[in-house]
Each structure stands twice: as structure tokens, then as C-alpha cells.
Design a protein around this motif. Structure first.
Motif, PDB file in Angstrom:
ATOM      1  N   GLU A   1       9.922  -9.429   6.690  1.00  0.00           N
ATOM      2  CA  GLU A   1       9.113  -9.460   7.056  1.00  0.00           C
ATOM      3  C   GLU A   1       8.613  -7.525   7.273  1.00  0.00           C
ATOM      4  O   GLU A   1       7.070  -8.175   7.335  1.00  0.00           O
ATOM      5  CB  GLU A   1       9.528  -9.774   8.891  1.00  0.00           C
ATOM      6  N   ILE A   2       9.325  -6.800   6.842  1.00  0.00           N
ATOM      7  CA  ILE A   2       9.253  -5.729   6.852  1.00  0.00           C
ATOM      8  C   ILE A   2       7.681  -5.541   5.551  1.00  0.00           C
ATOM      9  O   ILE A   2       6.767  -4.531   5.693  1.00  0.00           O
ATOM     10  CB  ILE A   2      10.157  -4.108   6.806  1.00  0.00           C
ATOM     11  N   LEU A   3       8.264  -6.150   4.655  1.00  0.00           N
ATOM     12  CA  LEU A   3       7.499  -6.232   3.260  1.00  0.00           C
ATOM     13  C   LEU A   3       6.364  -7.071   3.405  1.00  0.00           C
ATOM     14  O   LEU A   3       5.541  -6.036   2.483  1.00  0.00           O
ATOM     15  CB  LEU A   3       8.782  -6.776   1.616  1.00  0.00           C
ATOM     16  N   ARG A   4       6.412  -7.867   4.101  1.00  0.00           N
ATOM     17  CA  ARG A   4       5.392  -8.424   4.010  1.00  0.00           C
ATOM     18  C   ARG A   4       4.043  -8.315   4.571  1.00  0.00           C
ATOM     19  O   ARG A   4       3.069  -7.844   4.678  1.00  0.00           O
ATOM     20  CB  ARG A   4       5.633 -10.107   5.145  1.00  0.00           C
ATOM     21  N   GLU A   5       4.679  -7.047   5.879  1.00  0.00           N
ATOM     22  CA  GLU A   5       3.322  -6.746   6.734  1.00  0.00           C
ATOM     23  C   GLU A   5       2.837  -5.583   5.913  1.00  0.00           C
ATOM     24  O   GLU A   5       1.770  -5.014   6.295  1.00  0.00           O
ATOM     25  CB  GLU A   5       4.331  -6.002   8.583  1.00  0.00           C
ATOM     26  N   LEU A   6       3.846  -4.842   5.222  1.00  0.00           N
ATOM     27  CA  LEU A   6       3.604  -3.529   3.912  1.00  0.00           C
ATOM     28  C   LEU A   6       2.541  -4.371   3.521  1.00  0.00           C
ATOM     29  O   LEU A   6       0.933  -3.552   3.728  1.00  0.00           O
ATOM     30  CB  LEU A   6       4.631  -3.200   3.660  1.00  0.00           C
ATOM     31  N   GLY A   7       2.206  -5.064   3.002  1.00  0.00           N
ATOM     32  CA  GLY A   7       1.269  -6.052   1.907  1.00  0.00           C
ATOM     33  C   GLY A   7       0.394  -5.937   2.405  1.00  0.00           C
ATOM     34  O   GLY A   7      -0.861  -6.030   2.608  1.00  0.00           O
ATOM     35  N   ALA A   8      -0.108  -6.784   4.345  1.00  0.00           N
ATOM     36  CA  ALA A   8      -1.256  -7.004   5.296  1.00  0.00           C
ATOM     37  C   ALA A   8      -1.402  -5.851   6.078  1.00  0.00           C
ATOM     38  O   ALA A   8      -2.928  -5.686   5.740  1.00  0.00           O
ATOM     39  CB  ALA A   8      -1.058  -7.672   6.007  1.00  0.00           C
ATOM     40  N   LEU A   9      -0.808  -4.551   5.982  1.00  0.00           N
ATOM     41  CA  LEU A   9      -1.230  -3.872   6.895  1.00  0.00           C
ATOM     42  C   LEU A   9      -1.462  -2.139   5.541  1.00  0.00           C
ATOM     43  O   LEU A   9      -2.281  -1.494   6.289  1.00  0.00           O
ATOM     44  CB  LEU A   9      -0.337  -3.896   7.719  1.00  0.00           C
ATOM     45  N   GLY A  10      -0.710  -1.582   4.774  1.00  0.00           N
ATOM     46  CA  GLY A  10      -0.761  -1.112   3.299  1.00  0.00           C
ATOM     47  C   GLY A  10      -0.464  -0.235   3.924  1.00  0.00           C
ATOM     48  O   GLY A  10      -0.702   1.619   3.153  1.00  0.00           O
ATOM     49  N   SER A  11       0.052   0.571   5.657  1.00  0.00           N
ATOM     50  CA  SER A  11       1.064   1.625   5.504  1.00  0.00           C
ATOM     51  C   SER A  11       2.280   1.386   6.378  1.00  0.00           C
ATOM     52  O   SER A  11       1.911   0.220   7.109  1.00  0.00           O
ATOM     53  CB  SER A  11      -0.230   2.330   6.005  1.00  0.00           C
ATOM     54  N   VAL A  12       3.489   2.481   6.118  1.00  0.00           N
ATOM     55  CA  VAL A  12       4.121   2.414   7.425  1.00  0.00           C
ATOM     56  C   VAL A  12       3.642   2.615   7.885  1.00  0.00           C
ATOM     57  O   VAL A  12       4.404   1.826   9.108  1.00  0.00           O
ATOM     58  CB  VAL A  12       5.035   3.191   6.604  1.00  0.00           C
ATOM     59  N   LYS A  13       2.812   3.612   8.615  1.00  0.00           N
ATOM     60  CA  LYS A  13       2.202   3.640  10.004  1.00  0.00           C
ATOM     61  C   LYS A  13       2.129   2.330  10.950  1.00  0.00           C
ATOM     62  O   LYS A  13       2.193   1.560  11.900  1.00  0.00           O
ATOM     63  CB  LYS A  13       1.974   4.581  10.277  1.00  0.00           C
ATOM     64  N   ALA A  14       1.230   1.867  10.151  1.00  0.00           N
ATOM     65  CA  ALA A  14       0.442   0.472  10.344  1.00  0.00           C
ATOM     66  C   ALA A  14       1.961  -0.456  11.029  1.00  0.00           C
ATOM     67  O   ALA A  14       1.691  -1.736  11.598  1.00  0.00           O
ATOM     68  CB  ALA A  14      -0.852  -0.035   9.563  1.00  0.00           C
TER      69      ALA A  14
END
Length: 303
Positions: free
Chosen positions: A7-20
């Protein structure tokens, strides 16, 4: 591999940054980085790479993120079998909308869903460039989005697309304008006008580029405003013309403005609902979608 890591990897792909990602999941950035590192140890190829100050997915990372989305979707199916959560009509549903859609549909939606047994909606406005709408599905259950006919399609492999309307952008003129008496306008009619339009990268600035190309004249763009209510107010003063959406501009129109179709140029935009597939397995979310469709049908009939 752990589901929460996917899920974290998926969100990173969508949002583009660790902070987001951390903000969306309500954890610390260090926790996100730690889980990404643990996931990377289990895979032989790089999953992420630096791009400027952002951390983005490699092709292998995107493949794994998409596979992770399928896992999350399967888990949603499992929860649906239980029925208590997904079958509830009174759950909380978060919805974001771009400004002109929000002005037209948020209040009617709140009225339709006012009963105690209806979903509890949480509304937010998000005015982003067209390519950024899909990423908002990481933060909201439903996202009202728009794109011009000639723009790239939504990434259907990552989000579900529910069409709402195919809306023309019409020329907005002061009621006393010399062209107001015409039933329709062409690019040649408008070549010498002063314009108010959106910032570059947003619609309808791209439509005006086509007007300039067809009329073979450089346009006189006086104001760059994204908010349609402000655009309408400026047009009403009589100094400029603009483009306003035919169905959703009702809340900002007044007797000092007339709308006329623009012929010879594609001016239609698609208004869609974007959502993660697993969210649409919840009855509360589908109720909100159905209400949005009902509202939009009414707006199209009025237009």
C-alpha cells in the motif's frame, strides 16, 4: 511482502514523495522510509529512484505497486463478504471536486444526503492540473475530475472512471457585446477580443490556443484567472470575454452575461468521477456516485 508495504509503494507512485505518503497515511516519513527499505530487501531490482527532491517508482516498482493494488482490491472483496462495513449506507465518504463542479453540485448533494440513514459526506475543493486528478484518489474516496476531449485518458489501470457529463465550454460575453446577438461564434469572430482565461496548463487556456491557431491571430489575454466566478464577474464588467462551462456555470451567471457556442473548435470537457476500485465496493460510496449522476442529469437538462 506485507500488504501495508505494498500500500505504501502504491501511494508513493500516486503522490510522488515520502512526505505526501506519510501525510496521507497519518504516519511519520521515517516510518514510510523504513517500510520501503524492508520491502526493497525482498526484491532483487530497484523499486524507487530519486528524481530531483522526489522519490519515484521505477518500472519494476510500478509493476509491484499495480500488483499490490490488486491485492488490496482482493482484500476489499473479502471485507465485502462480511457485509457489515460495505453494506452500510451511512458510512463516511470523502469527496473532492474542482471549483466549477463544486459550485454546481456540492449544495444539491448535501441536500440529497441530508437524511440520517444516508452517507456522511466530507467535501473538499481541489483545483489541480488535469494530470494530477488521479493522484487525489489516494486521499479521497471519490474525485470529481475533468479533462478536455483531446487530452490523455485517465489511467484506467489504476482508477475506475465513472462518466458524469460531456460539457461544452461556451464563449461568455457581456450582454451588450456586439456579438451577443449571434446564435454561435467562430474563431474569426473573436480574433480581436480581449480575454480572461485560466493559467497555462489548465482549461480553458488550451482551447484559446486553438482559437489563436484557427484565427491566425495572436490573442490579447488580459487576465489569468482559474476561478470561474471571478471570470464571470470580469466578463460582466464589459471589458473582456471568456469561456465558461455550459452546464455547471449556473451559480456564477447573471443577466449581464450571455453564453454562445463556439463552432469549428473542440471545446468539450469530460466530467468524471475517479475512484480506487476497492472504494466502490462500499454501498455508501456508490450511493454518493448515484446522487452525483442524478444531479448532473438535471444540470444537463437545464443547459
Amino acid at each position: 511482502m506485507e500488504i501495508h508495504q505494498l500500500e505504501i509503494l502504491r501511494e508513493l507512485g500516486a503522490l510522488g514523495s515520502v512526505k505526501a505518503v506519510a501525510d496521507t497515511l497519518m504516519v511519520t516519513p521515517s516510518a514510510v522510509s523504513q517500510q520501503l527499505a524492508l520491502l526493497q530487501r525482498k526484491v532483487d531490482v530497484p523499486l524507487t529512484r530519486k528524481e530531483g527532491r522526489n522519490l519515484v517508482l521505477t518500472e519494476a516498482g510500478q509493476v509491484l505497486a499495480d500488483a499490490g493494488a490488486a491485492v488490496v482490491n482482493a482484500m476489499a472483496d473479502a471485507r465485502d463478504a462480511i457485509g457489515n462495513y460495505h453494506g452500510s449506507t451511512a458510512g463516511k465518504v470523502s469527496l473532492s471536486g474542482f471549483h466549477s463542479a463544486g459550485q454546481a453540485v456540492f449544495a444539491p448533494l448535501a441536500r440529497i444526503l441530508a437524511a440520517p440513514d444516508q452517507p456522511r459526506i466530507e467535501l473538499s475543493d481541489e483545483d489541480v492540473a488535469q494530470q494530477d486528478f488521479p493522484a487525489l484518489t489516494a486521499r479521497y474516496d471519490l474525485v470529481l475530475a475533468h479533462r478536455m476531449d483531446h487530452s490523455p485518458r485517465w489511467p484506467a489501470e489504476r482508477v475506475t472512471v465513472i462518466p458524469l457529463a460531456h460539457e461544452p465550454l461556451d464563449v461568455a460575453l457581456p450582454a451588450a457585446h456586439r456579438l451577443a446577438g449571434k446564435a454561435a461564434l467562430t474563431a474569426e469572430d473573436l480574433g480581436g477580443e480581449a480575454w480572461v482565461t485560466s493559467h497555462t496548463g489548465y482549461s480553458p487556456a488550451d482551447v484559446l490556443s486553438a482559437v489563436a491557431a484557427v484565427s491566425s491571430r495572436e490573442l490579447n489575454i488580459v487576465h489569468r484567472i482559474n476561478d470561474y466566478s471571478t471570470v464571470a464577474a470580469l466578463v460582466a464588467t464589459g471589458g473582456v470575454v471568456g469561456l465558461l462551462p455550459r452546464y455547471t456555470a449556473g451559480p456564477v451567471l447573471n443577466p449581464d452575461i450571455v453564453l454562445r457556442p463556439l463552432e469549428g473548435i473542440s471545446t468539450r470537457r469530460r466530467i468524471d468521477v475517479l475512484a480506487r476500485p476497492e472504494n466502490l465496493k462500499r454501498r455508501s460510496v456508490t450511493i454518493v456516485c448515484e446522487a452525483l449522476q442524478e444531479i448532473m442529469v438535471g444540470l444537463v437538462k437545464q443547459g
